[in-house]
Design an enzyme around this catalytic site. Structure first.
Site, PDB file in Angstrom:
ATOM      1  N   HIS A  43       5.682  -0.461  -2.813  1.00  0.00           N
ATOM      2  CA  HIS A  43       5.446   0.304  -3.962  1.00  0.00           C
ATOM      3  C   HIS A  43       5.306   1.560  -3.812  1.00  0.00           C
ATOM      4  O   HIS A  43       4.671   2.445  -4.511  1.00  0.00           O
ATOM      5  CB  HIS A  43       3.924  -0.202  -4.497  1.00  0.00           C
ATOM      6  CG  HIS A  43       3.739  -1.729  -4.913  1.00  0.00           C
ATOM      7  ND1 HIS A  43       2.639  -2.470  -4.982  1.00  0.00           N
ATOM      8  CD2 HIS A  43       4.867  -2.620  -5.389  1.00  0.00           C
ATOM      9  CE1 HIS A  43       2.864  -3.452  -5.299  1.00  0.00           C
ATOM     10  NE2 HIS A  43       4.353  -3.576  -5.553  1.00  0.00           N
ATOM     11  N   ASP A  74      -0.535   4.276   0.878  1.00  0.00           N
ATOM     12  CA  ASP A  74      -1.451   5.307   1.456  1.00  0.00           C
ATOM     13  C   ASP A  74      -1.162   5.849   2.927  1.00  0.00           C
ATOM     14  O   ASP A  74      -1.368   6.603   3.383  1.00  0.00           O
ATOM     15  CB  ASP A  74      -2.923   4.605   1.783  1.00  0.00           C
ATOM     16  CG  ASP A  74      -3.063   3.280   2.467  1.00  0.00           C
ATOM     17  OD1 ASP A  74      -2.083   3.162   3.346  1.00  0.00           O
ATOM     18  OD2 ASP A  74      -3.990   2.491   2.152  1.00  0.00           O
ATOM     19  N   SER A  76      -4.856  -9.518  -3.489  1.00  0.00           N
ATOM     20  CA  SER A  76      -5.164 -10.291  -4.288  1.00  0.00           C
ATOM     21  C   SER A  76      -4.094 -11.313  -4.813  1.00  0.00           C
ATOM     22  O   SER A  76      -4.443 -12.583  -5.484  1.00  0.00           O
ATOM     23  CB  SER A  76      -6.032  -9.802  -5.530  1.00  0.00           C
ATOM     24  OG  SER A  76      -4.765  -8.748  -6.128  1.00  0.00           O
ATOM     25  N   ALA A  94     -10.075  -8.006   7.467  1.00  0.00           N
ATOM     26  CA  ALA A  94      -8.856  -7.783   8.461  1.00  0.00           C
ATOM     27  C   ALA A  94      -9.158  -7.295   9.770  1.00  0.00           C
ATOM     28  O   ALA A  94      -8.669  -7.726  10.757  1.00  0.00           O
ATOM     29  CB  ALA A  94      -7.912  -7.166   7.503  1.00  0.00           C
ATOM     30  N   ASN A 103       0.808  -1.127   0.001  1.00  0.00           N
ATOM     31  CA  ASN A 103      -0.018   0.009   0.045  1.00  0.00           C
ATOM     32  C   ASN A 103       0.935   1.155   0.057  1.00  0.00           C
ATOM     33  O   ASN A 103       1.716   1.313   0.533  1.00  0.00           O
ATOM     34  CB  ASN A 103      -0.784  -0.080   1.280  1.00  0.00           C
ATOM     35  CG  ASN A 103      -1.998  -1.142   1.163  1.00  0.00           C
ATOM     36  OD1 ASN A 103      -2.081  -1.941   0.067  1.00  0.00           O
ATOM     37  ND2 ASN A 103      -2.492  -1.647   2.120  1.00  0.00           N
TER      38      ASN A 103
HETATM   39  C1  BJW Z   1     -10.246  -7.720   2.239  1.00  0.00           C
HETATM   40  C2  BJW Z   1     -10.698  -6.656   2.633  1.00  0.00           C
HETATM   41  C3  BJW Z   1     -10.892  -6.733   3.964  1.00  0.00           C
HETATM   42  C4  BJW Z   1     -11.468  -6.617   0.480  1.00  0.00           C
HETATM   43  N1  BJW Z   1     -10.066  -7.258   4.761  1.00  0.00           N
HETATM   44  N2  BJW Z   1      -9.239  -8.354   2.891  1.00  0.00           N
HETATM   45  C5  BJW Z   1       5.519 -12.320 -13.633  1.00  0.00           C
HETATM   46  C6  BJW Z   1       4.516 -12.566 -14.414  1.00  0.00           C
HETATM   47  C7  BJW Z   1       3.721 -11.596 -15.243  1.00  0.00           C
HETATM   48  C8  BJW Z   1       3.864 -10.268 -15.139  1.00  0.00           C
HETATM   49  C9  BJW Z   1       4.748  -9.862 -14.218  1.00  0.00           C
HETATM   50  C10 BJW Z   1       5.548 -10.945 -13.495  1.00  0.00           C
HETATM   51  N3  BJW Z   1       6.412 -10.188 -12.444  1.00  0.00           N
HETATM   52  C11 BJW Z   1       6.395  -8.784 -12.728  1.00  0.00           C
HETATM   53  C12 BJW Z   1       5.308  -8.878 -13.707  1.00  0.00           C
HETATM   54  C13 BJW Z   1       4.755  -7.161 -14.073  1.00  0.00           C
HETATM   55  C14 BJW Z   1       3.741  -6.799 -13.192  1.00  0.00           C
HETATM   56  C15 BJW Z   1       2.943  -7.624 -12.542  1.00  0.00           C
HETATM   57  O1  BJW Z   1       3.052  -8.241 -11.428  1.00  0.00           O
HETATM   58  N4  BJW Z   1       1.725  -7.924 -13.264  1.00  0.00           N
HETATM   59  C16 BJW Z   1       0.920  -8.743 -12.859  1.00  0.00           C
HETATM   60  C17 BJW Z   1      -0.698  -8.160 -12.765  1.00  0.00           C
HETATM   61  C18 BJW Z   1       0.814  -9.904 -13.549  1.00  0.00           C
HETATM   62  N5  BJW Z   1       4.549  -6.298 -12.006  1.00  0.00           N
HETATM   63  C19 BJW Z   1       5.534  -5.083 -12.057  1.00  0.00           C
HETATM   64  O2  BJW Z   1       5.379  -4.601 -12.930  1.00  0.00           O
HETATM   65  C20 BJW Z   1       6.310  -4.648 -10.714  1.00  0.00           C
HETATM   66  N6  BJW Z   1       7.432  -4.343 -11.171  1.00  0.00           N
HETATM   67  C21 BJW Z   1       8.454  -5.362 -11.640  1.00  0.00           C
HETATM   68  O3  BJW Z   1       8.180  -6.243 -11.530  1.00  0.00           O
HETATM   69  O4  BJW Z   1       9.572  -4.916 -11.935  1.00  0.00           O
HETATM   70  C22 BJW Z   1      10.240  -5.731 -12.673  1.00  0.00           C
HETATM   71  C23 BJW Z   1       9.815  -5.677 -14.030  1.00  0.00           C
HETATM   72  C24 BJW Z   1       9.846  -4.589 -14.887  1.00  0.00           C
HETATM   73  C25 BJW Z   1       9.385  -4.462 -16.132  1.00  0.00           C
HETATM   74  C26 BJW Z   1       8.759  -5.822 -16.604  1.00  0.00           C
HETATM   75  C27 BJW Z   1       8.724  -7.027 -15.856  1.00  0.00           C
HETATM   76  C28 BJW Z   1       9.363  -6.945 -14.613  1.00  0.00           C
HETATM   77  C29 BJW Z   1       5.428  -3.406 -10.262  1.00  0.00           C
HETATM   78  C30 BJW Z   1       4.108  -3.668  -9.688  1.00  0.00           C
HETATM   79  C31 BJW Z   1       3.841  -2.322  -9.348  1.00  0.00           C
HETATM   80  C32 BJW Z   1       2.303  -2.303  -9.004  1.00  0.00           C
HETATM   81  N7  BJW Z   1       1.772  -1.275  -8.455  1.00  0.00           N
HETATM   82  C33 BJW Z   1       0.460  -0.830  -8.254  1.00  0.00           C
HETATM   83  C34 BJW Z   1      -0.033   0.661  -8.410  1.00  0.00           C
HETATM   84  C35 BJW Z   1       0.698   1.610  -7.561  1.00  0.00           C
HETATM   85  C36 BJW Z   1       0.290   2.883  -7.835  1.00  0.00           C
HETATM   86  C37 BJW Z   1      -1.369   2.993  -7.727  1.00  0.00           C
HETATM   87  O5  BJW Z   1      -1.795   2.913  -6.501  1.00  0.00           O
HETATM   88  O6  BJW Z   1      -1.802   3.734  -8.627  1.00  0.00           O
HETATM   89  O7  BJW Z   1       0.357  -1.227  -6.800  1.00  0.00           O
HETATM   90  S1  BJW Z   1      -0.809  -1.962  -8.975  1.00  0.00           S
HETATM   91  C38 BJW Z   1      -1.738  -2.195  -7.480  1.00  0.00           C
HETATM   92  O8  BJW Z   1      -1.820  -3.495  -7.276  1.00  0.00           O
HETATM   93  C39 BJW Z   1      -1.027  -1.335  -6.357  1.00  0.00           C
HETATM   94  C40 BJW Z   1      -1.099  -2.628  -5.367  1.00  0.00           C
HETATM   95  O9  BJW Z   1      -0.082  -2.290  -4.362  1.00  0.00           O
HETATM   96  C41 BJW Z   1      -1.190  -3.855  -6.064  1.00  0.00           C
HETATM   97  C42 BJW Z   1      -1.505  -5.000  -5.397  1.00  0.00           C
HETATM   98  O10 BJW Z   1      -3.014  -5.140  -5.305  1.00  0.00           O
HETATM   99  P1  BJW Z   1      -3.534  -5.504  -3.875  1.00  0.00           P
HETATM  100  O11 BJW Z   1      -3.014  -4.575  -2.813  1.00  0.00           O
HETATM  101  O12 BJW Z   1      -3.323  -7.026  -3.900  1.00  0.00           O
HETATM  102  O13 BJW Z   1      -4.936  -5.135  -4.019  1.00  0.00           O
HETATM  103  P2  BJW Z   1      -6.062  -5.883  -4.601  1.00  0.00           P
HETATM  104  O14 BJW Z   1      -7.130  -4.726  -5.276  1.00  0.00           O
HETATM  105  O15 BJW Z   1      -5.683  -6.436  -6.020  1.00  0.00           O
HETATM  106  O16 BJW Z   1      -6.775  -6.698  -3.619  1.00  0.00           O
HETATM  107  C43 BJW Z   1      -7.480  -6.567  -2.614  1.00  0.00           C
HETATM  108  C44 BJW Z   1      -7.672  -7.649  -1.744  1.00  0.00           C
HETATM  109  O17 BJW Z   1      -8.246  -7.484  -0.626  1.00  0.00           O
HETATM  110  C45 BJW Z   1      -8.716  -8.812  -2.472  1.00  0.00           C
HETATM  111  O18 BJW Z   1      -8.332  -9.934  -2.560  1.00  0.00           O
HETATM  112  C46 BJW Z   1      -9.684  -8.663  -1.584  1.00  0.00           C
HETATM  113  O19 BJW Z   1     -10.664  -9.719  -1.703  1.00  0.00           O
HETATM  114  C47 BJW Z   1      -9.440  -8.131  -0.411  1.00  0.00           C
HETATM  115  N8  BJW Z   1     -10.388  -7.584   0.735  1.00  0.00           N
HETATM  116  N9  BJW Z   1     -11.607  -6.016   1.516  1.00  0.00           N
HETATM  117  C48 BJW Z   1      -9.344  -8.370   3.884  1.00  0.00           C
HETATM  118  N10 BJW Z   1     -11.826  -5.690   4.594  1.00  0.00           N
END
Ligand code: BJW
Ligand code: ZN
Length: 239
Positions: free
Chosen positions: A120, A105, A188, A230, A103
């Site tokens: 991040h 935030d 997720s 959570a 996060n």
């Molecule tokens: C509850 C709840 C409650 C609800 N209690 N729970 C391997 C394969 C394919 C692609 C890649 C790979 N390795 C890397 C990549 C590329 C990419 C990636 O992973 N893509 C995938 C989508 C496939 N990764 C990257 O680009 C990363 N960089 C990198 O790897 O650099 C090297 C590289 C460079 C170039 C090419 C390749 C490699 C960087 C990732 C940066 C992510 N950035 C973001 C945006 C930040 C800025 C912004 O806010 O705008 O970060 S994306 C977004 O997703 C944000 C989050 O931190 C991140 C994760 O999301 P999160 O936290 O899991 O949230 P949600 O919404 O997905 O899930 C919420 C969950 O909460 C749900 O499960 C609900 O059920 C639950 N929930 N209420 C508990 N009350």
């Protein structure tokens, strides 16, 4: 929700604990999650993985700033929830406690967590696109341009296709390899490399616990899945 006797005992005795959090830990504070719930974040018609991308910083930095300024205004009104506070309490309960968050935030810090590993970045900071000098936007306004080199500033967050802050993942991975108990809360588990941390912990012998109302790709790897919010599940742990 049932917490196993094994987990209760481990929680009572463990020395090294790691918590990985995602957007779900802030959901009960009113922060929208990125995925799930059908309300995927969209800004002026662009899905968040388009606007929050390295390409968009190159193509239209003012639009990126508009989206992040809007989100900071929104976040300024929000406060930590019981999950943030519970995690903050845990830091003084174990010999080695590590909080790793995806996060941006700042709500963990607002709840009192120290030494948070932010994979991040942080929405309350700007950084220079050229020399990387960072500027806080907590109390102060960001300068128009970098005070060191005069170049453009951008949000100090990690967008899709960008590298994580130097050393952050390496430190988190080392702590994941060393921990006995690993909690994965509100993510997720789709975005890498963050989602690889519980796999590292599991591979090194840790007991891995997921806290999430929904199943994720990590659920089957976990030793225990606590299905729920959570802010309701974490306060059930006593030490
Ligand atoms: C509850 C709840 C409650 C609800 N209690 N729970 C391997 C394969 C394919 C692609 C890649 C790979 N390795 C890397 C990549 C590329 C990419 C990636 O992973 N893509 C995938 C989508 C496939 N990764 C990257 O680009 C990363 N960089 C990198 O790897 O650099 C090297 C590289 C460079 C170039 C090419 C390749 C490699 C960087 C990732 C940066 C992510 N950035 C973001 C945006 C930040 C800025 C912004 O806010 O705008 O970060 S994306 C977004 O997703 C944000 C989050 O931190 C991140 C994760 O999301 P999160 O936290 O899991 O949230 P949600 O919404 O997905 O899930 C919420 C969950 O909460 C749900 O499960 C609900 O059920 C639950 N929930 N209420 C508990 N009350
Ligand atoms: Zn600069």
């Amino acid at each position: 929700m049932h917490i196993s006797a094994e987990l209760r005992q481990l929680f009572a005795r463990a020395n090294r604990v790691l918590v990985l959090t995602g957007a779900g830990v802030s959901a009960e504070s009113g922060v929208p999650t990125f995925r799930g719930g059908g309300n995927t974040a969209v800004w002026k018609g662009m899905p968040f993985d388009v606007i929050s991308s390295a390409e968009m910083v190159e193509r239209d930095l003012p639009a990126v700033w508009e989206w992040f300024d809007y989100r900071r205004d929104f976040l300024a009104e929000l406060t930590p929830n019981p999950a943030h506070y519970e995690i903050a309490r845990w830091q003084d309960s174990f010999v080695e406690f590590t909080l790793v968050t995806q996060n941006i935030d700042g709500l963990h810090q607002k709840a009192g967590s120290r030494e948070v590993i932010e994979l991040h970045g942080n929405i309350w900071r700007a950084r220079c696109t050229t020399c990387s000098t960072a500027y806080s936007m907590v109390e102060e306004q960001r300068p128009e341009a970098c005070l060191e080199c005069g170049d453009l500033l951008r949000p100090d967050v990690v967008l899709f296709g960008e590298m994580l802050p130097p050393g952050a993942f390496e430190l988190a991975a080392a702590r994941a390899r060393a921990c006995e108990l690993c909690f994965v809360v509100g993510t997720s588990a789709l975005v890498y490399p963050a989602a690889g941390l519980p796999e590292i912990a599991k591979g090194a012998g840790a007991y891995v616990v997921e806290v999430n109302p929904e199943r994720t790709p990590l659920s089957s790897l976990c030793d225990e899945v606590l299905t729920g919010k959570a802010g309701e599940m974490l306060p059930l742990f006593q030490r």
